[in-house]
Scaffold this motif. Structure first.
Motif, PDB file in Angstrom:
ATOM      1  N   PRO A  49      -1.790  -3.462 -92.488  1.00 42.74           N
ATOM      2  CA  PRO A  49      -1.916  -2.943 -93.853  1.00 42.74           C
ATOM      3  C   PRO A  49      -1.432  -3.905 -94.932  1.00 42.74           C
ATOM      4  O   PRO A  49      -1.576  -3.614 -96.119  1.00 42.74           O
ATOM      5  N   PHE A  50      -0.873  -5.055 -94.562  1.00 45.92           N
ATOM      6  CA  PHE A  50      -0.401  -6.014 -95.553  1.00 45.92           C
ATOM      7  C   PHE A  50      -1.579  -6.477 -96.421  1.00 45.92           C
ATOM      8  O   PHE A  50      -2.702  -6.646 -95.924  1.00 45.92           O
ATOM      9  N   VAL A  51      -1.328  -6.703 -97.697  1.00 54.41           N
ATOM     10  CA  VAL A  51      -2.387  -7.078 -98.635  1.00 54.41           C
ATOM     11  C   VAL A  51      -3.126  -8.325 -98.162  1.00 54.41           C
ATOM     12  O   VAL A  51      -4.364  -8.395 -98.199  1.00 54.41           O
ATOM     13  N   VAL A  68     -12.651  -1.358 -93.624  1.00 53.07           N
ATOM     14  CA  VAL A  68     -11.483  -1.938 -92.969  1.00 53.07           C
ATOM     15  C   VAL A  68     -10.501  -0.805 -92.682  1.00 53.07           C
ATOM     16  O   VAL A  68     -10.039  -0.127 -93.601  1.00 53.07           O
ATOM     17  N   GLU A  69     -10.200  -0.579 -91.411  1.00 50.21           N
ATOM     18  CA  GLU A  69      -9.179   0.398 -91.024  1.00 50.21           C
ATOM     19  C   GLU A  69      -7.842  -0.334 -90.986  1.00 50.21           C
ATOM     20  O   GLU A  69      -7.786  -1.496 -90.600  1.00 50.21           O
ATOM     21  N   THR A 130     -15.160  -5.975 -82.104  1.00 43.40           N
ATOM     22  CA  THR A 130     -14.134  -5.566 -83.060  1.00 43.40           C
ATOM     23  C   THR A 130     -13.365  -6.780 -83.563  1.00 43.40           C
ATOM     24  O   THR A 130     -13.074  -7.699 -82.796  1.00 43.40           O
ATOM     25  N   ILE A 131     -13.044  -6.769 -84.854  1.00 39.75           N
ATOM     26  CA  ILE A 131     -12.124  -7.748 -85.426  1.00 39.75           C
ATOM     27  C   ILE A 131     -10.776  -7.064 -85.593  1.00 39.75           C
ATOM     28  O   ILE A 131     -10.692  -5.960 -86.137  1.00 39.75           O
ATOM     29  N   ILE A 132      -9.721  -7.712 -85.112  1.00 43.05           N
ATOM     30  CA  ILE A 132      -8.344  -7.270 -85.347  1.00 43.05           C
ATOM     31  C   ILE A 132      -7.686  -8.340 -86.216  1.00 43.05           C
ATOM     32  O   ILE A 132      -7.702  -9.519 -85.863  1.00 43.05           O
ATOM     33  N   VAL A 133      -7.120  -7.934 -87.355  1.00 39.71           N
ATOM     34  CA  VAL A 133      -6.531  -8.882 -88.294  1.00 39.71           C
ATOM     35  C   VAL A 133      -5.022  -8.688 -88.331  1.00 39.71           C
ATOM     36  O   VAL A 133      -4.537  -7.581 -88.569  1.00 39.71           O
TER      37      VAL A 133
END
Length: 197
Positions: A49-51, A68-69, A130-133
């Protein structure tokens, strides 16, 4: 069914707080990330959740027409809630002692467990790509889960942004680095290893 999880480290940011935004260079990097993923099928994006992490993939989300979840489990690892003058040495020690903890912080094992739980949930879902950021340290711990010799030195060599692929096929996982100087490279980190249950 083969499942692909693209693990993305955020683009260059102005600082470490949750609210820190991307630098001008980071904004350009985010556009380059969108171009990088333009020809890759993506079904889902889950981000810290960081900007800085969300802003790193907003353009990809717009391009793919998906939302974006956010998931707190992808937030950066807290080494300590106290200022550590020798934080780099302490961080290095946590790659060797997975249970080492400092005041108010997480051990490597704890941080690894929470990021791996996100991956396991994704794998139990319906989507293929899936992309995980996330953030550099947490990213390195996720990769270490699947490649045990991924450690402090490899963490130091990560770039902003960075992209690794975890490809799951039944009980095998292939780990591959895709991002280096904005070029797709033949991965030197390929592995085939039984997935941890």
């Amino acid at each position: 069914m083969v499942r692909r999880i693209y693990v993305v480290r955020h683009c260059e940011a102005e600082g470490q707080p949750r609210e820190a935004r991307l630098t001008d260079k980071g904004v350009q990097q985010a556009a380059e990330l969108a171009e990088f993923f333009s020809k890759i099928e993506i079904n889902r994006i889950v981000s810290s959740p960081f900007v800085r992490t969300v802003h790193s993939v907003n353009s990809i989300a717009e391009l793919k027409q998906i939302e974006v979840e956010t998931d707190e489990r992808l937030s950066e690892r807290i080494l300590s809630t106290k200022v550590l003058e020798d934080w780099l040495e302490k961080l290095q020690a946590t790659y060797n002692d997975l249970d080492l903890k400092f005041d108010g912080g997480e051990s490597t094992r704890e941080a690894m467990a929470r990021v791996v739980s996100v991956v396991e949930e994704v794998l139990n879902g319906e989507v293929e790509n899936t992309i995980i950021v996330t953030h550099g340290n947490l990213m390195s711990l996720l990769l270490k889960n699947y490649q045990s010799d991924f450690g402090f030195e490899q963490w130091q060599k990560l770039s902003n942004p960075d992209v690794f692929l975890l490809e799951f096929d039944e009980n095998e996982v292939l780990l591959k680095r895709l991002w280096q100087d904005k070029e797709v490279i033949v991965a030197s980190h390929d592995i085939s290893k039984t997935r941890k249950n």
